[in-house]
Design an enzyme around this catalytic site. Structure first.
Site, PDB file in Angstrom:
ATOM      1  CG  ASN A  65     -87.528  90.187   5.944  1.00 51.82           C
ATOM      2  OD1 ASN A  65     -87.458  91.155   6.806  1.00 51.82           O
ATOM      3  ND2 ASN A  65     -87.018  90.401   5.047  1.00 51.82           N
ATOM      4  CG  HIS A 117     -90.715  95.662  -3.196  1.00 47.66           C
ATOM      5  ND1 HIS A 117     -90.491  94.540  -3.741  1.00 47.66           N
ATOM      6  CD2 HIS A 117     -90.464  96.730  -3.656  1.00 47.66           C
ATOM      7  CE1 HIS A 117     -89.926  94.626  -4.446  1.00 47.66           C
ATOM      8  NE2 HIS A 117     -90.212  96.183  -5.329  1.00 47.66           N
TER       9      HIS A 117
HETATM   10  C1  GRF Z   1     -85.540  90.741   1.690  1.00 46.70           C
HETATM   11  O1  GRF Z   1     -84.974  92.407   1.051  1.00 46.70           O
HETATM   12  C2  GRF Z   1     -87.478  90.741   0.465  1.00 46.70           C
HETATM   13  O2  GRF Z   1     -87.603  92.820   1.202  1.00 46.70           O
HETATM   14  C3  GRF Z   1     -87.013  90.431  -0.359  1.00 46.70           C
HETATM   15  O3  GRF Z   1     -86.190  89.326  -0.563  1.00 46.70           O
HETATM   16  C4  GRF Z   1     -85.399  89.531   0.603  1.00 46.70           C
HETATM   17  C5  GRF Z   1     -85.501  88.338   1.276  1.00 46.70           C
HETATM   18  O4  GRF Z   1     -84.681  88.553   2.516  1.00 46.70           O
HETATM   19  N1  GRF Z   1     -89.013  90.435  -0.492  1.00 46.70           N
HETATM   20  P1  GRF Z   1     -85.103  87.614   3.978  1.00 46.70           P
HETATM   21  O5  GRF Z   1     -84.755  86.108   2.957  1.00 46.70           O
HETATM   22  O6  GRF Z   1     -85.779  87.907   4.104  1.00 46.70           O
HETATM   23  O7  GRF Z   1     -83.426  87.438   4.142  1.00 46.70           O
END
Ligand code: GRF
Length: 215
Positions: A13, A108
């Site tokens: 993300n 989330h």
């Molecule tokens: C994602 O699924 C986010 O929604 C959750 O933790 C995960 C993080 O993934 N809170 P990344 O580190 O962004 O790849």
């Protein structure tokens, strides 16, 4: 808007936010990436993009308060006025969350208020829901709680495992997180009576199952 992104791991993300800012689609700058884990893959992504990083290892602090004070100090020192939690696996103190009220987002992987907390993909499969998704929301002291900025609905397919469902949701996360930050950076988001209003015209929806809608 100058953003501090807090991570604990993979940082996909974070990567979506970096790309959104670098392409000019999101009119904001990422001024700092903070990880509570020294080996987080996201730290490498930040470094590759030329973004300052800080490791604030929670295991070296004797209280949540002192850990959060270090997070706050690093964020302020970097001149950041906004925080994006992106897979940050620490619970923040009420005081910290209050002081960043309406200036801190979380993503989330479920359609909140359904399935807050951990293991939400497994729980969605277990419950037999046909549609789940992801949510970007402003943070309030209760975990995975606060005014919702954007959501995307994602189908649960009959043969889904936790992994296949998580991967499908993650693709949607990478669309809606930059979208939410863009709307906020453009000054188009207001929180009124604990609900988000998107101002100034319709946002061009990229897919039918992605909200927000203006108005
Ligand atoms: C994602 O699924 C986010 O929604 C959750 O933790 C995960 C993080 O993934 N809170 P990344 O580190 O962004 O790849």
């Amino acid at each position: 808007m100058k953003i501090a992104v807090f991570i604990s791991g993979r940082g996909s993300n974070l990567q979506a936010l970096i790309e959104g800012c670098q392409s000019g689609e999101v009119p904001a700058e990422i001024g700092l990436v903070v990880s509570n884990r020294p080996g987080a893959q996201g730290l490498k992504r930040a470094a590759a993009a030329g973004i300052a990083t800080a490791v604030i290892d929670h295991t070296t602090y004797d209280s949540r308060e002192s850990f959060d004070a270090a997070l706050d100090a690093a964020t302020q020192r970097a001149g950041c006025d906004f925080i994006c939690l992106a897979g940050f696996m620490r619970i923040l103190t009420e005081d910290f969350v209050r002081s960043w009220r309406d200036r801190m987002l979380n993503i989330h992987p479920a359609l909140l208020p359904a399935f807050p907390g951990i293991n939400c993909h497994a729980r969605a499969i277990e419950m037999g829901v046909r549609i789940t998704g992801c949510t970007v929301h402003f943070c309030r002291p209760e975990l995975d709680n606060g005014p919702i900025v954007t959501q995307a609905a994602v189908p649960v397919l009959p043969d889904d495992t936790e992994e296949t469902l998580a991967a499908r949701i993650l693709e949607a996360e990478h669309v809606i997180y930059p979208m939410a930050v863009k709307l906020i950076a453009e000054g188009r988001v207001r929180v009124i009576n604990e609900k988000v209003r998107i101002m100034d015209g319709a946002y061009p929806e990229r897919e039918k199952l992605i909200s927000p809608v203006a108005g």
